[in-house]
Structure formats: structure tokens, C-alpha cells
Design a protein around this motif. Structure first.
Motif, PDB file in Angstrom:
ATOM      1  N   VAL A  16       0.831  -1.202   0.000  1.00  0.00           N
ATOM      2  CA  VAL A  16       0.000   0.000   0.000  1.00  0.00           C
ATOM      3  C   VAL A  16       0.869   1.257   0.000  1.00  0.00           C
ATOM      4  CG1 VAL A  16      -1.691   1.330   1.354  1.00  0.00           C
ATOM      5  CG2 VAL A  16      -1.980  -1.140   1.082  1.00  0.00           C
ATOM      6  N   ALA A  17       1.895   1.289   0.856  1.00  0.00           N
ATOM      7  CA  ALA A  17       2.733   2.487   0.965  1.00  0.00           C
ATOM      8  C   ALA A  17       3.480   2.772  -0.333  1.00  0.00           C
ATOM      9  CB  ALA A  17       3.717   2.343   2.123  1.00  0.00           C
ATOM     10  N   ILE A  18       4.061   1.753  -0.934  1.00  0.00           N
ATOM     11  CA  ILE A  18       4.817   1.982  -2.162  1.00  0.00           C
ATOM     12  C   ILE A  18       3.888   2.402  -3.298  1.00  0.00           C
ATOM     13  CG2 ILE A  18       6.225   0.851  -3.943  1.00  0.00           C
ATOM     14  CD1 ILE A  18       7.547  -0.741  -1.608  1.00  0.00           C
ATOM     15  N   ALA A  19       2.756   1.719  -3.447  1.00  0.00           N
ATOM     16  CA  ALA A  19       1.809   2.098  -4.506  1.00  0.00           C
ATOM     17  C   ALA A  19       1.285   3.517  -4.293  1.00  0.00           C
ATOM     18  CB  ALA A  19       0.650   1.099  -4.561  1.00  0.00           C
ATOM     19  N   PRO A  90       4.539  16.801  -3.924  1.00  0.00           N
ATOM     20  CA  PRO A  90       3.786  15.545  -3.958  1.00  0.00           C
ATOM     21  C   PRO A  90       2.299  15.825  -3.782  1.00  0.00           C
ATOM     22  CG  PRO A  90       4.883  15.780  -1.848  1.00  0.00           C
ATOM     23  CD  PRO A  90       5.342  16.922  -2.705  1.00  0.00           C
ATOM     24  N   ALA A  91       1.497  14.979  -4.387  1.00  0.00           N
ATOM     25  CA  ALA A  91       0.050  15.093  -4.213  1.00  0.00           C
ATOM     26  C   ALA A  91      -0.310  14.654  -2.799  1.00  0.00           C
ATOM     27  CB  ALA A  91      -0.666  14.214  -5.237  1.00  0.00           C
ATOM     28  N   VAL A  92      -1.460  15.071  -2.353  1.00  0.00           N
ATOM     29  CA  VAL A  92      -1.967  14.632  -1.052  1.00  0.00           C
ATOM     30  C   VAL A  92      -2.304  13.148  -1.158  1.00  0.00           C
ATOM     31  CG1 VAL A  92      -3.856  14.876   0.606  1.00  0.00           C
ATOM     32  CG2 VAL A  92      -2.842  16.908  -0.456  1.00  0.00           C
ATOM     33  N   SER A  93      -1.896  12.370  -0.169  1.00  0.00           N
ATOM     34  CA  SER A  93      -2.187  10.939  -0.148  1.00  0.00           C
ATOM     35  C   SER A  93      -3.003  10.601   1.094  1.00  0.00           C
ATOM     36  CB  SER A  93      -0.894  10.115  -0.184  1.00  0.00           C
ATOM     37  OG  SER A  93      -1.210   8.737  -0.116  1.00  0.00           O
ATOM     38  N   TRP A  94      -4.311  10.581   0.930  1.00  0.00           N
ATOM     39  CA  TRP A  94      -5.172  10.210   2.058  1.00  0.00           C
ATOM     40  C   TRP A  94      -4.992   8.737   2.398  1.00  0.00           C
ATOM     41  CZ3 TRP A  94      -6.382  14.116   4.775  1.00  0.00           C
ATOM     42  CH2 TRP A  94      -6.619  15.358   4.181  1.00  0.00           C
ATOM     43  N   VAL A  95      -4.672   7.935   1.385  1.00  0.00           N
ATOM     44  CA  VAL A  95      -4.392   6.516   1.642  1.00  0.00           C
ATOM     45  C   VAL A  95      -3.156   6.403   2.539  1.00  0.00           C
ATOM     46  CG1 VAL A  95      -3.663   4.339   0.576  1.00  0.00           C
ATOM     47  CG2 VAL A  95      -5.480   5.697  -0.471  1.00  0.00           C
ATOM     48  N   ILE A  97      -1.968   8.697   4.577  1.00  0.00           N
ATOM     49  CA  ILE A  97      -2.306   9.213   5.907  1.00  0.00           C
ATOM     50  C   ILE A  97      -3.071   8.158   6.699  1.00  0.00           C
ATOM     51  CG2 ILE A  97      -3.754  10.908   7.118  1.00  0.00           C
ATOM     52  CD1 ILE A  97      -2.878  12.933   4.904  1.00  0.00           C
ATOM     53  N   GLY A  98      -4.037   7.516   6.053  1.00  0.00           N
ATOM     54  CA  GLY A  98      -4.794   6.454   6.720  1.00  0.00           C
ATOM     55  C   GLY A  98      -3.904   5.296   7.134  1.00  0.00           C
ATOM     56  N   LEU A  99      -2.984   4.901   6.245  1.00  0.00           N
ATOM     57  CA  LEU A  99      -2.057   3.815   6.554  1.00  0.00           C
ATOM     58  C   LEU A  99      -1.183   4.169   7.749  1.00  0.00           C
ATOM     59  CD1 LEU A  99      -0.721   1.082   5.781  1.00  0.00           C
ATOM     60  CD2 LEU A  99       0.841   2.420   4.334  1.00  0.00           C
ATOM     61  N   SER A 100      -0.680   5.404   7.777  1.00  0.00           N
ATOM     62  CA  SER A 100       0.185   5.780   8.895  1.00  0.00           C
ATOM     63  C   SER A 100      -0.587   5.830  10.208  1.00  0.00           C
ATOM     64  CB  SER A 100       0.903   7.107   8.613  1.00  0.00           C
ATOM     65  OG  SER A 100      -0.013   8.157   8.446  1.00  0.00           O
ATOM     66  N   ILE A 101      -1.860   6.225  10.169  1.00  0.00           N
ATOM     67  CA  ILE A 101      -2.685   6.236  11.393  1.00  0.00           C
ATOM     68  C   ILE A 101      -2.919   4.809  11.889  1.00  0.00           C
ATOM     69  CG2 ILE A 101      -5.005   6.714  12.288  1.00  0.00           C
ATOM     70  CD1 ILE A 101      -4.965   9.264  10.483  1.00  0.00           C
ATOM     71  N   VAL A 102      -3.272   3.913  10.967  1.00  0.00           N
ATOM     72  CA  VAL A 102      -3.513   2.510  11.358  1.00  0.00           C
ATOM     73  C   VAL A 102      -2.228   1.895  11.914  1.00  0.00           C
ATOM     74  CG1 VAL A 102      -4.061   0.204  10.466  1.00  0.00           C
ATOM     75  CG2 VAL A 102      -5.456   2.164   9.793  1.00  0.00           C
ATOM     76  N   LEU A 147       3.135  13.774   5.765  1.00  0.00           N
ATOM     77  CA  LEU A 147       1.976  13.718   4.869  1.00  0.00           C
ATOM     78  C   LEU A 147       0.880  14.672   5.324  1.00  0.00           C
ATOM     79  CD1 LEU A 147       1.627   9.858   4.248  1.00  0.00           C
ATOM     80  CD2 LEU A 147       2.709  11.563   2.769  1.00  0.00           C
ATOM     81  N   GLY A 148       0.696  14.769   6.646  1.00  0.00           N
ATOM     82  CA  GLY A 148      -0.342  15.647   7.193  1.00  0.00           C
ATOM     83  C   GLY A 148      -0.056  17.116   6.918  1.00  0.00           C
ATOM     84  N   LEU A 149       1.198  17.524   7.087  1.00  0.00           N
ATOM     85  CA  LEU A 149       1.545  18.922   6.811  1.00  0.00           C
ATOM     86  C   LEU A 149       1.381  19.251   5.328  1.00  0.00           C
ATOM     87  CD1 LEU A 149       4.643  19.435   9.132  1.00  0.00           C
ATOM     88  CD2 LEU A 149       2.366  20.446   9.387  1.00  0.00           C
ATOM     89  N   ASN A 150       1.702  18.297   4.477  1.00  0.00           N
ATOM     90  CA  ASN A 150       1.496  18.498   3.043  1.00  0.00           C
ATOM     91  C   ASN A 150       0.003  18.628   2.735  1.00  0.00           C
ATOM     92  OD1 ASN A 150       2.124  18.610   0.198  1.00  0.00           O
ATOM     93  ND2 ASN A 150       1.585  16.457   0.072  1.00  0.00           N
TER      94      ASN A 150
END
Length: 193
Positions: A16-19, A90-95, A97-102, A147-150
Motif C-alpha cells: 500500500v505504501a509503495i503504490a 507531492p500530491a496529497v495521499s489520504w491513503v 495518511i490512513g495507513l500511517s494512522i492505522v 503527509l499531514g503537513l502536506n
């Protein structure tokens, strides 16, 4: 069982992170995913050791992990510096951000459970692997900040800075593994002969 849960999670986390990192152009997210692959390899080494296989010495296995950390550190550092110098946003990555929270929520729990099992088994390899799992939580916290600051403040430069943090941690872990240490454990005795 916990080792297999950790392996499964690291495989999913890496994928998930690499993709998501490639899609968003996030060096930090790709670096986090690559670190997950190294943690997956470390987990496999622990399972291999617990199974009693001795095809490679413990020292050789540590050196292989060390080299992978060095390669990761160099790659992520160069990519972060190039990204920063080029002003790549970089574009915003909500995926991501979600992965890092989990990851931040689950890895401390898994690390604690692995630590208890290590104590019961008297296994320093398993104890070291539990510390590696906790390191994953720390990296996810740094990733989340970048990622959050971005995403929230538009601070695109937070991503390559978070990536440089990941590179620094990988470099330190590579040095520890090369010396025979594994995330806060004592150095391995020198190999004889």
C-alpha cells in the motif's frame, strides 16, 4: 502466530505504501514502504531462526539486513534531496495518511505482544524483532507528520524532510545491524575463525 501476523501486516503495509507513494509522488511514503519490506525480511529471519534452520550464520543474516538498510537509506536520501531541490510537490495521499494512522495505532500493541512472547521464550532474536515493530510505529508517526503537513497546510517540503528522517533511521539501523546490534540490544560477540 504473532510473527505471521507481523509478516502479513508488513507485506500489506509495503504494498500500500509503495503504490500510494508512487501515485502521489511521495518520497517519504515510498521510503516507508521500502522499510516495511526490510522489516518483512527481518521477520522472516526470526521465523527461520526459530525453526532451527542454520543455512546462514546469525552474523551473516545481520549483515544482509544491514546492507538492505544502507541501500534504503541512500536511495531515500538521494530521492528526498532531488525532490526538495526540484521543488517537486507531492500530491496529497489520504491513503498514506490512513495507513500511517492505522500503523501508529496497531504497531505498539503488536510490539508489546511480541515482547511478552520473547520474554516467555527467552529469545533475543524475537525481542529484537519486537523492537523493530515498535520502530515501525515511530516511523509512521514521522510519516504522518510529513503527509499531514502536506495535506493540511500545503507544506510540500514536509514530505522530503520526513523522507530524510526515514533515511536517517535506516542508516542508524543499518549501522546497528552491521555491528551485531538490533535496535537497542547488546552487540553480538565477534565471529571466530
Amino acid at each position: 502466530m504473532l510473527a505471521w501476523v507481523g509478516l502479513g501486516w508488513h507485506a500489506i503495509e509495503a504494498s500500500v505504501a509503495i503504490a500510494a507513494g508512487v501515485i502521489a509522488g511521495s518520497v517519504a511514503l515510498v521510503g516507508f514502504g521500502a522499510d516495511s519490506l526490510i522489516e518483512l525480511a527481518a521477520g522472516l529471519i526470526v521465523l527461520w531462526r526459530l525453526a532451527g534452520a542454520r543455512a546462514l550464520t546469525e552474523r551473516r543474516a545481520q549483515q544482509m539486513v544491514a546492507v538492505s538498510f544502507y541501500v534504503l537509506s541512500g536511495y531515500v536520501a538521494v530521492e528526498a534531496i532531488l525532490s526538495f531541490a526540484a521543488g517537486e510537490h507531492p500530491a496529497v495521499s489520504w491513503v498514506g495518511i490512513g495507513l500511517s494512522i492505522v500503523t501508529l495505532a496497531t504497531m505498539p500493541v503488536l510490539a508489546a505482544a511480541k515482547g511478552r512472547v520473547a520474554e516467555e521464550l527467552g529469545s533475543s532474536a524475537t525481542k529484537s524483532e519486537s523492537r523493530q515493530t515498535m520502530l515501525c510505529a515511530y516511523l509512521s508517526a514521522g510519516l504522518l507528520v510529513g503527509l499531514g503537513l502536506n495535506a493540511l497546510a500545503g507544506w510540500w517540503w514536509a514530505d522530503p524532510i520526513a523522507a530524510l528522517g526515514i533515511a536517517a533511521v535506516a542508516l542508524k539501523e543499518g549501522g546497528d545491524a552491521w555491528r551485531g546490534e538490533s535496535c537497542c540490544t547488546a552487540p553480538a560477540p565477534p565471529a571466530s575463525g
